[in-house]
Design a protein around this motif. Structure first.
Motif, short mmCIF file in Angstrom:
data_model
loop_
_atom_site.label_atom_id
_atom_site.label_comp_id
_atom_site.label_asym_id
_atom_site.label_seq_id
_atom_site.Cartn_x
_atom_site.Cartn_y
_atom_site.Cartn_z
N ARG A 1 -17.24 33.63 -7.70
CA ARG A 1 -17.74 34.73 -8.80
C ARG A 1 -16.35 34.11 -9.62
NH1 ARG A 1 -17.14 40.03 -5.51
NH2 ARG A 1 -17.15 40.67 -7.74
N GLY A 2 -16.41 35.36 -10.65
CA GLY A 2 -15.25 34.76 -11.71
C GLY A 2 -13.75 35.82 -10.79
N SER B 1 -11.15 38.68 -10.23
CA SER B 1 -11.32 40.58 -9.96
C SER B 1 -9.45 40.57 -10.71
CB SER B 1 -11.77 41.13 -9.24
OG SER B 1 -10.93 40.55 -7.94
N TRP C 1 -17.62 35.71 -16.93
CA TRP C 1 -18.51 36.02 -16.10
C TRP C 1 -19.40 37.15 -16.44
CZ3 TRP C 1 -19.02 32.47 -11.25
CH2 TRP C 1 -19.59 30.47 -11.58
N GLN C 2 -20.50 37.94 -16.65
CA GLN C 2 -21.01 39.03 -16.21
C GLN C 2 -21.26 38.85 -14.68
OE1 GLN C 2 -22.45 41.52 -19.31
NE2 GLN C 2 -23.78 42.55 -18.06
N PRO C 3 -21.37 39.68 -14.01
CA PRO C 3 -22.49 39.28 -12.54
C PRO C 3 -24.11 40.18 -12.80
CG PRO C 3 -20.17 40.48 -11.85
CD PRO C 3 -20.11 40.59 -12.84
N GLU D 1 -14.25 37.60 -14.12
CA GLU D 1 -15.15 38.52 -14.07
C GLU D 1 -14.70 39.49 -15.00
OE1 GLU D 1 -16.82 39.00 -10.40
OE2 GLU D 1 -16.38 40.93 -10.30
N ASN E 1 -24.21 33.05 -12.22
CA ASN E 1 -23.99 32.49 -13.43
C ASN E 1 -23.57 31.04 -13.55
OD1 ASN E 1 -21.15 34.82 -12.48
ND2 ASN E 1 -22.51 35.11 -14.17
#
Length: 279
Positions: A75-76, A78, A57-59, A15, A65
């Motif tokens: 999510r990607g 963190s 991935w940019q949220p 992310e 995504n």
């Protein structure tokens, strides 16, 4: 002992809060080949080598995504800690390359005085912790896809491929039981002084360290590791596997999953999403 259906490490998704900056960093510092850059989708995909990928991935609010995986709410990762395989002879030149890119780095010997295993640690612009780990390509402990040199630009780190990924788990005891049972990961060992388990990404558990070409999944409770690096939260990690065998274990465990022609994706109770694809 039944062989593990997990064969190798296929890819990671990170992310980032600025896709363009991430593309510049991973193109210039790591020399990865950009194969997709979609600002509207918030996705950039890189080829690491013929068998591994790295994805950013940019949220984006109210938008997935990856629509295919949307039911799993991925999510990607963190602040992910992950490692690259590199020829040991390239570790010293890599220090100069990191300096040239203005990146602070730290060297730690993961071996012993008589059998040193020097490793370099540094961070990307988004807080992900990167590691350069020497690999002995003549070692018999080969992964499904053995590491081979990749031609990189002169300004880029001469990495061969991804070595390991480190994930955080709030319920460490449950994780240590679940990963072998629900997915088939091969449990290798844990450290005596901390909640840190190692899983071999291959058919059998094997010793880590000292240049092994094998690839690894590390799992620990939320803590600061070496070089002030944290295991990743809500990670998305892809593995090569016997997909049918993993699917049988996932179904028996009652985990939320999606399966299609690309493979199997599963949401772990801790929020990580694991993808299993055929080799």
């Amino acid at each position: 002992m039944t062989p593990s259906p997990i064969l190798d490490l296929a890819g990671l998704t990170l992310e980032v809060n600025h896709l363009g900056r991430g593309v510049r960093f991973y193109s210039q510092v790591l020399g990865l080949e950009l194969r997709r850059h979609d600002e509207a989708a918030g996705v950039a995909e890189f080829t690491v080598n013929p068998h591994q990928t790295l994805t950013l991935w940019q949220p984006i609010t109210r938008q997935a995504n990856d629509e295919r995986l949307a039911p799993l709410r991925p999510r990607g990762a963190s602040h992910l800690h992950y490692a690259w395989q590199i020829d040991p002879a390239q570790l010293e030149p890599s220090k100069a390359l990191l300096d040239a890119h203005g990146l602070e780095w730290q060297e730690i010997n993961l071996g012993t005085d008589d059998r040193p295993d020097p490793t370099l640690y540094f961070f990307d612009p988004f807080g992900h912790g990167l590691e350069l780990r020497g690999v002995n390509r003549d070692d018999a402990r080969q992964p499904h896809f053995p590491p081979t040199p990749v031609q990189r630009p002169a300004h880029a780190l001469p990495v061969m491929g991804l070595r390991e990924v480190a994930l955080a788990f709030g319920d460490y005891a449950a994780m240590k039981e679940r990963l072998p049972r629900a997915y088939g990961f091969a449990y290798a060992k844990e450290q005596e002084d901390r909640d840190f388990a190692q899983f071999t990404l291959g058919p059998q558990a094997e010793p880590d360290g000292n240049g092994t070409p094998r690839r690894w999944l590390y799992a620990w409770d939320p803590q600061v590791g070496l070089a002030d690096m944290l295991g990743g939260d809500h990670a998305l990690v892809r593995f090569y596997a016997d997909v049918d065998a993993v699917a049988g274990q996932v179904d028996a465990a009652g985990l939320l999953s999606v399966r299609d022609e690309q493979g199997l994706a599963v949401r772990d109770p801790e929020g990580h999403v694991f993808e299993f694809v055929p080799a």
